[in-house]
Scaffold this active site. Sequence first.
Site, short mmCIF file in Angstrom:
data_model
loop_
_atom_site.label_atom_id
_atom_site.label_comp_id
_atom_site.label_asym_id
_atom_site.label_seq_id
_atom_site.Cartn_x
_atom_site.Cartn_y
_atom_site.Cartn_z
N ASP A 120 -3.68 3.73 38.27
CA ASP A 120 -4.83 3.19 39.00
C ASP A 120 -4.45 2.02 39.91
O ASP A 120 -5.09 0.95 39.85
CB ASP A 120 -5.94 2.74 38.02
CG ASP A 120 -6.28 3.79 36.98
OD1 ASP A 120 -6.24 4.97 37.32
OD2 ASP A 120 -6.56 3.41 35.82
N GLU A 142 -14.50 9.00 41.47
CA GLU A 142 -14.24 7.70 40.83
C GLU A 142 -13.29 6.89 41.70
O GLU A 142 -12.87 7.34 42.77
CB GLU A 142 -13.66 7.91 39.42
CG GLU A 142 -12.39 8.76 39.42
CD GLU A 142 -11.88 9.13 38.03
OE1 GLU A 142 -12.42 8.65 37.04
OE2 GLU A 142 -10.93 9.93 37.97
#
Length: 521
Positions: A13, A177
């Site tokens: 991420d 997301e």
Amino acid sequence: MIQNPILKGFCPDPSIIRAGEDYYIATSTFEWWPGVRLFHSKDLQHWEQIPSPLRRESQLNLVGDPASGGVWAPCLSYDGERFFLLYTDVKTKKGRYYNTHNYLIHTADIHGEWSEPVYLNSIGFDPSLFHDTNGKKYLINMVNGFKGVLAQELDENFKPVGEQRKIYSGTELGYTEGPHMYHIGKWYYLIVAEGGTGYEHCVTMARSESLWGPYETAPNNPILTSDQNDAHALQKCGHADLVETSEGEWYMVHLCSRPLNGEKWCTLGRETAIQKMIWDQEGWIHLKSGGRYAGLTAETPTGLSEVPLEDEENGFYDDFDSKILHVRYSSPRADYSLFADCTARPGYLRLRGQESLNSLHHVSLLAVRQQRISCTAQTELEFEPRSPEQLAGLCYMYDAMNFYILGKTVNEEGGAILTLIKSDDGVITDEMEPVPVPAAGAVGLRVEVSEDGTQAVFSYHVENENWRRAGDSLTTKILTDEHCRGFTGACFGLYAHDMMGMAATADFEYFCVETREGERP
Ligand code: 6LW
């Protein structure tokens, strides 16, 4: 050329920024303390870990958080004066309801202390901060259940104010997301991760002339995905962020994984890679190398001189001569300074035993992440247990339910022994007959991971004897994202437990992780 991944082993991420001539990446740490890993670079090629921003319990309390809960997908940003970091503390992630609390911290000195957290909301995970060119700041928020992306203005105290509006619903790829917003020229560009954070992961881009939409998805979408047919390519590519160099070139950092031997098993978890990007005439961004598949290498940036920093990849050696623990260490859920100490016995790390490794609360484990598919971790332990409830040693582990420990304890008769245990999804088995060892003195403990990363062999030595193998070769499959249904990666750690609550101490003389040459990529 820049070799990918740039951040190896358990670094998913990525969120990237440039501040002048300096580049920084933040990555997720989940149930591991301290919260969020930060890396610094001058050339996008060499990266050095710097102290984590979440180092106080008032900022983050992970005790009791589930494995792979905790700190998800940080967003790092810079408004020219202050650095901002948004992060989620995920309290539950099984069952229908996710409890995801979002916070903001800030600092003028990214190498120093960060503020106390400002609570934002608990609507979803992956919150991100967008600094518009008019000076306004907005919270860009995905909604739990993958119900789209919201935008809301933040006031001068960074609290959400005013209308909260859904600006994008994502594409048919689903699982929208990891949003990041950019205002470039006349366009608001929104990047999101889609497809779910597995082998279908990808990067979607959309744009609008207004922050509030409507957003049109890129014609070449997804702009990055994975080639599942090529075992040597980077897999699971997604969750990305863009940065412009001081020379006006564009790069995208993104999540990726390197499955072992063409199987769908990743001991290194999800990692961070970088790609050079170019804009086309219509104002859409593409991989400079063409197509949609991530490159194992990326072109180096023009005009940035190479600045080699501390080289992460040549392994890790700690003789515990420093009183301050190395920036690379992590511990599960709670601050390691509560149980780890390098001052009590100079030149040694002393661990004070607490709960056992399967606890979600107070565990004495000081770990570094596995960064190479093949490597060897080694230590030397001095420990004088008095009860079978006391154990200390070397761990190769993924989470509270999945691990190996080669450790010293005593049997029911009080005789000192070495034991090798496996926990597979919480089921604990002995992996060798107990080996009697001297009650006092040092014992060497080692784990070697095979060249293809699929097997681990533990060994030990006492006094001046040679190393001896402990048990059979063990599968590393139980330490993978896929087996553990997790988001982190395998780690090596020094460990002590005292389940009697007597805080038995164990001393470690050194800890090293050596990597092998010639590993792919
Ligand atoms: C993260 C989400 C994701 O918050 O996985 O890959 C989740 N993307 O954006 C955990 O890392």
